[in-house]
Motif scaffolding. Sequence first.
Motif, short mmCIF file in Angstrom:
data_model
loop_
_atom_site.label_atom_id
_atom_site.label_comp_id
_atom_site.label_asym_id
_atom_site.label_seq_id
_atom_site.Cartn_x
_atom_site.Cartn_y
_atom_site.Cartn_z
N MET A 107 -33.23 -4.93 -50.75
CA MET A 107 -32.84 -5.23 -49.02
C MET A 107 -32.31 -6.28 -48.56
SD MET A 107 -35.09 -4.01 -45.98
CE MET A 107 -35.25 -2.24 -46.21
N PHE A 108 -31.19 -6.59 -47.78
CA PHE A 108 -31.10 -7.74 -47.25
C PHE A 108 -30.74 -7.79 -45.89
CE2 PHE A 108 -26.74 -6.14 -48.13
CZ PHE A 108 -25.86 -6.50 -47.20
N HIS A 109 -30.53 -8.64 -45.18
CA HIS A 109 -30.41 -8.80 -43.73
C HIS A 109 -29.21 -9.74 -43.40
CE1 HIS A 109 -32.60 -12.66 -44.10
NE2 HIS A 109 -31.90 -12.88 -43.06
N LEU A 110 -28.57 -9.10 -42.15
CA LEU A 110 -27.51 -9.68 -41.74
C LEU A 110 -27.75 -10.11 -40.19
CD1 LEU A 110 -24.66 -7.52 -42.78
CD2 LEU A 110 -25.20 -10.00 -43.91
N ARG A 111 -27.39 -11.33 -39.63
CA ARG A 111 -27.56 -11.67 -38.20
C ARG A 111 -26.38 -10.87 -37.58
NH1 ARG A 111 -27.09 -17.68 -37.06
NH2 ARG A 111 -27.46 -16.86 -34.81
N GLY A 112 -26.85 -10.26 -36.36
CA GLY A 112 -25.81 -9.75 -35.57
C GLY A 112 -25.60 -10.54 -34.28
N SER A 113 -25.16 -9.69 -33.30
CA SER A 113 -24.62 -10.04 -32.00
C SER A 113 -25.74 -10.30 -31.09
CB SER A 113 -23.77 -9.23 -31.26
OG SER A 113 -24.41 -7.91 -31.00
N LEU A 114 -25.47 -11.05 -29.75
CA LEU A 114 -26.68 -11.10 -28.75
C LEU A 114 -27.26 -9.79 -28.39
CD1 LEU A 114 -24.99 -13.95 -26.81
CD2 LEU A 114 -27.21 -14.13 -28.19
N ALA A 115 -28.49 -9.86 -28.35
CA ALA A 115 -29.00 -8.40 -28.03
C ALA A 115 -29.47 -8.12 -26.45
CB ALA A 115 -30.42 -8.37 -28.75
N LEU A 116 -29.21 -9.04 -25.71
CA LEU A 116 -29.62 -9.00 -24.36
C LEU A 116 -28.20 -9.64 -23.60
CD1 LEU A 116 -33.30 -9.95 -24.10
CD2 LEU A 116 -32.23 -7.71 -24.02
N SER A 117 -27.79 -9.09 -22.41
CA SER A 117 -26.96 -9.58 -21.63
C SER A 117 -27.39 -10.86 -20.83
CB SER A 117 -26.47 -8.71 -20.56
OG SER A 117 -27.70 -8.56 -19.66
N PHE A 118 -26.55 -11.93 -20.41
CA PHE A 118 -26.90 -13.07 -19.88
C PHE A 118 -28.32 -12.62 -18.73
CE2 PHE A 118 -26.85 -15.91 -16.16
CZ PHE A 118 -27.25 -17.12 -16.56
N PHE A 119 -27.85 -11.66 -17.64
CA PHE A 119 -28.78 -11.19 -16.52
C PHE A 119 -30.02 -10.86 -17.30
CE2 PHE A 119 -30.49 -7.89 -14.02
CZ PHE A 119 -30.59 -8.53 -13.03
N ARG A 120 -29.99 -9.88 -18.20
CA ARG A 120 -31.44 -9.50 -18.97
C ARG A 120 -32.21 -10.79 -19.35
NH1 ARG A 120 -31.23 -4.48 -22.55
NH2 ARG A 120 -33.28 -4.66 -22.30
N THR A 121 -31.42 -11.62 -20.14
CA THR A 121 -32.25 -12.74 -20.85
C THR A 121 -32.76 -13.63 -19.62
OG1 THR A 121 -30.35 -12.94 -22.73
CG2 THR A 121 -31.67 -14.80 -22.01
N GLU A 122 -31.99 -13.84 -18.43
CA GLU A 122 -32.55 -14.50 -17.38
C GLU A 122 -33.77 -14.04 -16.92
OE1 GLU A 122 -31.82 -17.88 -16.40
OE2 GLU A 122 -30.92 -17.77 -18.60
N LYS A 123 -33.73 -12.59 -16.74
CA LYS A 123 -34.88 -11.92 -16.27
C LYS A 123 -36.17 -11.82 -16.83
CE LYS A 123 -35.85 -7.34 -14.23
NZ LYS A 123 -35.33 -6.09 -13.76
N LEU A 124 -35.92 -11.64 -18.25
CA LEU A 124 -36.92 -11.64 -19.10
C LEU A 124 -37.64 -13.33 -19.18
CD1 LEU A 124 -38.64 -10.19 -21.17
CD2 LEU A 124 -37.10 -10.67 -22.76
N LEU A 125 -36.65 -13.97 -19.35
CA LEU A 125 -37.08 -15.49 -19.51
C LEU A 125 -38.21 -15.74 -18.13
CD1 LEU A 125 -37.44 -18.37 -20.72
CD2 LEU A 125 -35.16 -19.03 -19.63
N GLN A 126 -37.60 -15.41 -17.19
CA GLN A 126 -38.40 -15.60 -15.68
C GLN A 126 -39.60 -14.78 -15.95
OE1 GLN A 126 -36.64 -14.21 -12.16
NE2 GLN A 126 -38.16 -14.91 -10.96
N GLN A 127 -39.94 -13.88 -16.41
CA GLN A 127 -41.26 -13.04 -16.72
C GLN A 127 -42.00 -13.66 -17.69
OE1 GLN A 127 -39.38 -9.11 -17.91
NE2 GLN A 127 -39.74 -8.21 -15.51
N ILE A 128 -41.38 -14.12 -18.62
CA ILE A 128 -42.37 -14.87 -19.72
C ILE A 128 -42.75 -16.24 -18.99
CG2 ILE A 128 -42.00 -16.28 -21.80
CD1 ILE A 128 -39.96 -14.01 -22.99
#
Length: 139
Positions: free
Chosen positions: A1-22
């Motif tokens: 098994m190996f792994h590959l990095r992918g794209s961003l998982a959250l939009s800018f808006f969702r990232t900012e909203k989650l960061l605020q909650q955290i």
Amino acid sequence: MFHLRGSLALSFFRTEKLLQQIREQVPAVTRMRAEYIHFIELDEHLLEEEERRLRKLLAYGPAAEGASADGEQLLVVPRPGTISPWSSKATDIVHNCGLLKVLRVERGVMYHLETDDSGPLPASKREDILPMIHDRMTE
């Protein structure tokens, strides 16, 4: 098994909203980003051309920036013993593209959390964040 990095998982808006909650729970967290990580289970090693094709299939969405060595990394993956709907569909697509050496493709999300002192989070603070980034019934 190996792994590959992918794209961003959250939009800018969702990232900012989650960061605020955290930050309401853990004010020391100053930055956050989430990126997909793909886990690939193989029957045998891929040839160079096959691996290129697989990488191309798994390159979707906005590219993730380079990983920071500072801060905390939290990986969220499906519960052990389960196969996510995403995995079933992705594995079908990979097989339809002729990559039969791939037994399964699964996807997780790596959360990168940076703190004001660039240090790791205490275990108690990590526990405060976990319910915000995963569903304990499925991940």
